[in-house]
Scaffold this motif. Sequence first.
Motif, PDB file in Angstrom:
ATOM      1  N   LEU A  29      17.189 -46.523  -0.665  1.00  0.00           N
ATOM      2  CA  LEU A  29      17.839 -45.446  -1.400  1.00  0.00           C
ATOM      3  C   LEU A  29      18.842 -46.013  -2.390  1.00  0.00           C
ATOM      4  N   PRO A  30      18.720 -45.671  -3.678  1.00  0.00           N
ATOM      5  CA  PRO A  30      19.689 -46.157  -4.666  1.00  0.00           C
ATOM      6  C   PRO A  30      21.026 -45.446  -4.516  1.00  0.00           C
ATOM      7  N   VAL A  31      22.100 -46.142  -4.838  1.00  0.00           N
ATOM      8  CA  VAL A  31      23.448 -45.582  -4.796  1.00  0.00           C
ATOM      9  C   VAL A  31      23.954 -45.476  -6.229  1.00  0.00           C
ATOM     10  N   ASP A  32      24.399 -44.294  -6.617  1.00  0.00           N
ATOM     11  CA  ASP A  32      24.915 -44.074  -7.971  1.00  0.00           C
ATOM     12  C   ASP A  32      26.411 -44.370  -8.042  1.00  0.00           C
ATOM     13  N   GLY A  33      26.884 -44.656  -9.253  1.00  0.00           N
ATOM     14  CA  GLY A  33      28.312 -44.794  -9.501  1.00  0.00           C
ATOM     15  C   GLY A  33      28.918 -46.133  -9.141  1.00  0.00           C
ATOM     16  N   VAL A  34      28.094 -47.170  -9.020  1.00  0.00           N
ATOM     17  CA  VAL A  34      28.600 -48.488  -8.631  1.00  0.00           C
ATOM     18  C   VAL A  34      29.191 -49.228  -9.823  1.00  0.00           C
ATOM     19  N   GLY A  35      28.598 -49.076 -10.963  1.00  0.00           N
ATOM     20  CA  GLY A  35      29.050 -49.778 -12.162  1.00  0.00           C
ATOM     21  C   GLY A  35      27.864 -50.136 -13.029  1.00  0.00           C
ATOM     22  N   ALA A  36      28.143 -50.438 -14.267  1.00  0.00           N
ATOM     23  CA  ALA A  36      27.075 -50.701 -15.233  1.00  0.00           C
ATOM     24  C   ALA A  36      26.311 -51.984 -14.937  1.00  0.00           C
ATOM     25  N   ASP A  37      26.968 -52.986 -14.361  1.00  0.00           N
ATOM     26  CA  ASP A  37      26.330 -54.287 -14.161  1.00  0.00           C
ATOM     27  C   ASP A  37      25.845 -54.526 -12.740  1.00  0.00           C
ATOM     28  N   ALA A  38      25.906 -53.506 -11.890  1.00  0.00           N
ATOM     29  CA  ALA A  38      25.499 -53.688 -10.501  1.00  0.00           C
ATOM     30  C   ALA A  38      24.607 -52.536 -10.053  1.00  0.00           C
ATOM     31  N   GLU A  39      23.716 -52.866  -9.126  1.00  0.00           N
ATOM     32  CA  GLU A  39      22.870 -51.855  -8.489  1.00  0.00           C
ATOM     33  C   GLU A  39      22.999 -52.040  -6.984  1.00  0.00           C
ATOM     34  N   VAL A  40      23.050 -50.931  -6.266  1.00  0.00           N
ATOM     35  CA  VAL A  40      23.167 -50.971  -4.811  1.00  0.00           C
ATOM     36  C   VAL A  40      22.058 -50.115  -4.209  1.00  0.00           C
ATOM     37  N   PHE A  41      21.417 -50.663  -3.178  1.00  0.00           N
ATOM     38  CA  PHE A  41      20.351 -49.951  -2.482  1.00  0.00           C
ATOM     39  C   PHE A  41      20.629 -49.984  -0.988  1.00  0.00           C
ATOM     40  N   LEU A  42      20.406 -48.864  -0.323  1.00  0.00           N
ATOM     41  CA  LEU A  42      20.556 -48.766   1.124  1.00  0.00           C
ATOM     42  C   LEU A  42      19.176 -48.864   1.760  1.00  0.00           C
ATOM     43  N   ASP A  43      18.998 -49.758   2.716  1.00  0.00           N
ATOM     44  CA  ASP A  43      17.749 -49.874   3.462  1.00  0.00           C
ATOM     45  C   ASP A  43      17.885 -49.082   4.747  1.00  0.00           C
ATOM     46  N   VAL A  44      16.972 -48.136   4.970  1.00  0.00           N
ATOM     47  CA  VAL A  44      17.014 -47.307   6.176  1.00  0.00           C
ATOM     48  C   VAL A  44      15.681 -47.371   6.902  1.00  0.00           C
ATOM     49  N   ASP A  45      15.726 -47.146   8.218  1.00  0.00           N
ATOM     50  CA  ASP A  45      14.495 -47.153   9.004  1.00  0.00           C
ATOM     51  C   ASP A  45      13.906 -45.742   9.055  1.00  0.00           C
ATOM     52  N   ALA A  46      12.830 -45.581   9.797  1.00  0.00           N
ATOM     53  CA  ALA A  46      12.108 -44.309   9.848  1.00  0.00           C
ATOM     54  C   ALA A  46      12.961 -43.163  10.396  1.00  0.00           C
ATOM     55  N   SER A  47      13.953 -43.478  11.221  1.00  0.00           N
ATOM     56  CA  SER A  47      14.810 -42.427  11.778  1.00  0.00           C
ATOM     57  C   SER A  47      16.047 -42.172  10.919  1.00  0.00           C
ATOM     58  N   GLY A  48      16.160 -42.875   9.800  1.00  0.00           N
ATOM     59  CA  GLY A  48      17.294 -42.681   8.905  1.00  0.00           C
ATOM     60  C   GLY A  48      18.485 -43.573   9.200  1.00  0.00           C
ATOM     61  N   ARG A  49      18.337 -44.500  10.131  1.00  0.00           N
ATOM     62  CA  ARG A  49      19.428 -45.414  10.487  1.00  0.00           C
ATOM     63  C   ARG A  49      19.600 -46.456   9.391  1.00  0.00           C
ATOM     64  N   LEU A  50      20.832 -46.661   8.953  1.00  0.00           N
ATOM     65  CA  LEU A  50      21.144 -47.641   7.923  1.00  0.00           C
ATOM     66  C   LEU A  50      21.042 -49.043   8.510  1.00  0.00           C
ATOM     67  N   LEU A  51      20.188 -49.884   7.894  1.00  0.00           N
ATOM     68  CA  LEU A  51      19.966 -51.245   8.370  1.00  0.00           C
ATOM     69  C   LEU A  51      20.731 -52.280   7.546  1.00  0.00           C
ATOM     70  N   GLY A  52      20.799 -52.041   6.230  1.00  0.00           N
ATOM     71  CA  GLY A  52      21.437 -53.021   5.372  1.00  0.00           C
ATOM     72  C   GLY A  52      21.682 -52.473   3.985  1.00  0.00           C
TER      73      GLY A  52
END
Length: 73
Positions: A29-52
């Motif tokens: 899942l992409p995260v908005d509002g981090v900044g122009a030079d950075a991108e952040v993504f959340l890795d989640v499992d099938a149950s929606g648990r945040l892994l990394g």
Amino acid sequence: MHIEYDRENDTAYVSLVEHIADGAAVRQLPVDGVGADAEVFLDVDASGRLLGIEVIGAGGALPVEVLRGASTG
């Protein structure tokens, strides 16, 4: 929690669980509002648990102290 930093590609990965099995992260899942030079993504499992959290352009998004303490890859 474990942080790895790839200086060559300026990417960091914050693991929130001890081990992420191949295929366990079923959504990124992409995260908005981090900044122009950075991108952040959340890795989640099938149950929606945040892994990394993946940070592309980590040098401009994370504090220097965090990157200094990270494992390098």
